[in-house]
Every structure is written in structure tokens, then in C-alpha cells.
Design a protein around this motif. Structure first.
Motif, PDB file in Angstrom:
ATOM      1  N   ASN A  80      43.973  47.580  44.382  1.00 13.95           N
ATOM      2  CA  ASN A  80      44.114  46.782  43.237  1.00 13.95           C
ATOM      3  C   ASN A  80      43.314  45.444  43.571  1.00 13.95           C
ATOM      4  OD1 ASN A  80      45.755  45.265  44.930  1.00 13.95           O
ATOM      5  ND2 ASN A  80      47.297  46.832  44.596  1.00 13.95           N
ATOM      6  N   ASN A  81      43.248  44.354  42.450  1.00 13.61           N
ATOM      7  CA  ASN A  81      42.551  43.285  42.684  1.00 13.61           C
ATOM      8  C   ASN A  81      42.971  42.532  43.755  1.00 13.61           C
ATOM      9  OD1 ASN A  81      40.648  43.913  40.520  1.00 13.61           O
ATOM     10  ND2 ASN A  81      42.144  42.887  38.869  1.00 13.61           N
ATOM     11  N   THR A  82      44.282  42.538  43.978  1.00 11.06           N
ATOM     12  CA  THR A  82      44.785  41.713  45.067  1.00 11.06           C
ATOM     13  C   THR A  82      44.056  42.147  46.446  1.00 11.06           C
ATOM     14  OG1 THR A  82      47.016  41.662  44.122  1.00 11.06           O
ATOM     15  CG2 THR A  82      47.044  41.056  46.340  1.00 11.06           C
ATOM     16  N   GLY A  83      43.779  43.574  46.576  1.00 14.64           N
ATOM     17  CA  GLY A  83      43.307  43.950  47.634  1.00 14.64           C
ATOM     18  C   GLY A  83      41.845  43.068  47.938  1.00 14.64           C
ATOM     19  N   TYR A  84      41.003  42.978  46.642  1.00 11.19           N
ATOM     20  CA  TYR A  84      39.918  42.465  47.123  1.00 11.19           C
ATOM     21  C   TYR A  84      39.911  40.931  47.354  1.00 11.19           C
ATOM     22  CZ  TYR A  84      37.656  46.238  44.611  1.00 11.19           C
ATOM     23  OH  TYR A  84      37.003  47.816  44.320  1.00 11.19           O
ATOM     24  N   ASP A  85      40.963  40.285  47.001  1.00 10.82           N
ATOM     25  CA  ASP A  85      41.312  38.735  47.075  1.00 10.82           C
ATOM     26  C   ASP A  85      41.574  38.739  48.763  1.00 10.82           C
ATOM     27  OD1 ASP A  85      40.622  38.067  44.840  1.00 10.82           O
ATOM     28  OD2 ASP A  85      43.202  38.323  44.058  1.00 10.82           O
ATOM     29  N   VAL A  86      42.460  39.604  49.147  1.00 12.99           N
ATOM     30  CA  VAL A  86      42.829  39.745  50.363  1.00 12.99           C
ATOM     31  C   VAL A  86      41.870  39.903  51.525  1.00 12.99           C
ATOM     32  CG1 VAL A  86      44.344  40.926  52.348  1.00 12.99           C
ATOM     33  CG2 VAL A  86      45.267  40.590  49.956  1.00 12.99           C
TER      34      VAL A  86
END
Length: 266
Positions: free
Chosen positions: A220-226
């Protein structure tokens, strides 16, 4: 205790003095130069940067400088041969901004990798290594192709044990053995294929510095941010930074990608 460049200069002089060495100080540049008098080769240290690191890491900052100077002078003071040392030849990942020549003007043996990274080749010396230059290869009558093929063969023999962490449904795998070649594992194609088979989302890699390879299963997008925040943190703190950018992996190809590191809503 308050540290300044004068105190740092004295501390490093005391710890680095020894036989067959000369130490000189450039007052204008605030630099200390330690030279192996037998070879005339030396290492220059910018004192302000070490002082700044000391205020963060204290004695550890001095220990690291002393270690790298000692190891560097050992390399400079020894004759290294490629012949008969095939098992000690490995690929090294560096940023494309890394110098293409040594301080003596010798051109390093390199190979293009991505828009952000380049492959160099090294002769392992135990606690350190020497980057292989074209003059070494020519002098010993070894083909550059042999060096490159040998290095890629050897990197496949290195451990690919990973540590795993999960954040917001995304899985992050870390290779960090501190053998000097962790980032080089990105060149182990069979390992990447193996990881690709285990990943259900998008496979994204990062080599923020020499001593880590991050492989992410992005769901998910949170994974990219992390991953973006993680790569930047590793890049800022690594002894040999490479790149804070990540790489999408698809069909055996690596594509640099810029991730805006902020929390986005799904």
C-alpha cells in the motif's frame, strides 16, 4: 568536555603517530595529513567534520577515523596482486558521483548499473579492500571481463540471510552482515529472483549505504512512505552512502524511483 579542532588535532596526532609515518597540519584548510613515508602516500582528514561527529558520537567518532586511517595506510603500504586471488575479488556498489579515478589519477575498473549507481571492483584484503584500477589489470595481464565475471560469481557465494520486519501490512527484508558487500547483493540475480517469488506486492529495493540492502514487499502507499523515510535515514547515517532513492524491480530490471516521503491517505 568541549571538543574543538585544536583538541581533535592533538588527539589524532597522539593516536596515529608511529614509525614510517609523518603527520602534517594545514592550518588554512584545518586538515591533518598522515603519510606513509615509505610509499609517499597518505590520507587527509578534515578536522571540522570529525569534531561535528564527535559531538554526536563522542569517542566512537575518533575510533572510526583512527580505524579507517590505519586500514587505509596498510593498503597503501602493501603490494596487492590479482593473480591467484580470484576468490578475493568482489563487486562494489557506489553512487554515480563517486570518483572514477584514484587520487593518483588511476582509472578504476567500472561497469554501468543504474542511473543512480555504478559497479566498481575490489580486491578483498580482510579488514579492508582495494578498488581495482585499469592499470592493475593491464600490469598483470588479466582481462577486465575476467575480473567482472569473477566478481559476480563470488558475490553469489555470500550469505543472503535476511532480517524481516512488518509495518502497516508491508514487509521489509534487510541484508546487513557488515562484510563490506551487503549492497553488492543487489547484483545477485538468483537471490533477487528468489525474493521476487516470495513477494506478493510490488518489489522495491534500496541500497542507501554500503552495509545494507533493503528489499520491500509493498502492499500500500504507506509502504512507499516508510521505505522512503527508512532509506533516507540509512543514507544519512551510513559510513559509505550510496543513494537515498529506491528501485522498482520488475522483469529482472531495476528502475530508480523517487518516493515523496510523507504520509498519504489510502
Amino acid at each position: 568536555m568541549k571538543m574543538d579542532t585544536t583538541k581533535m588535532k592533538k588527539e589524532l596526532e597522539n593516536r596515529l603517530k608511529g614509525p614510517n609515518r609523518s603527520i602534517s597540519y594545514n592550518r588554512e584548510k584545518d586538515e591533518l595529513k598522515i603519510v606513509n613515508v615509505r610509499t609517499g602516500k597518505g590520507i587527509t582528514i578534515a578536522l571540522p567534520g570529525i569534531v561535528a561527529k564527535w559531538h554526536q558520537d563522542k569517542e566512537k567518532a575518533i575510533d572510526e577515523v583512527v580505524y579507517y586511517v590505519e586500514e587505509g595506510l596498510k593498503v597503501m603500504g602493501s603490494e596487492n596482486t590479482l593473480l591467484g586471488n580470484d576468490k578475493k575479488i568482489f563487486p562494489i556498489i557506489r553512487s554515480t558521483s563517486f570518483p572514477l579515478e584514484s587520487g593518483e589519477g588511476k582509472t578504476f575498473l567500472t561497469e554501468e548499473h543504474t542511473a543512480e549507481t555504478r559497479i566498481y571492483y575490489a580486491l578483498d584484503l580482510g579488514q579492508s579492500y582495494r578498488l581495482i584500477d585499469e592499470q592493475m589489470v593491464t600490469k598483470e595481464n588479466i582481462s577486465p571481463k575476467h575480473i567482472k565475471e569473477t566478481a559476480l560469481f563470488n558475490v553469489r557465494s555470500l550469505s543472503t540471510e535476511v532480517k524481516r520486519d512488518t509495518v502497516a501490512g508491508n514487509v521489509f527484508y534487510f541484508v546487513s552482515t557488515n562484510d563490506g558487500y551487503d549492497a553488492s547483493r543487489i547484483l545477485n540475480e538468483s537471490f533477487l529472483k528468489q525474493m521476487e517469488n516470495e513477494i506478493s506486492g510490488n518489489m522495491v529495493l534500496a541500497v542507501p549505504h554500503q552495509d545494507v540492502l533493503i528489499i520491500a514487499d509493498i502492499q500500500n502507499n504507506t509502504g512507499y512512505d516508510v521505505l522512503a523515510q527508512m532509506a533516507m535515514a540509512f543514507f544519512a547515517n551510513g559510513k559509505v552512502p550510496i543513494t537515498a532513492l529506491s528501485f522498482a524491480y520488475e522483469n529482472g530490471e531495476l528502475e530508480p524511483m523517487f518516493i515523496l516521503g510523507k504520509n498519504r491517505k489510502e
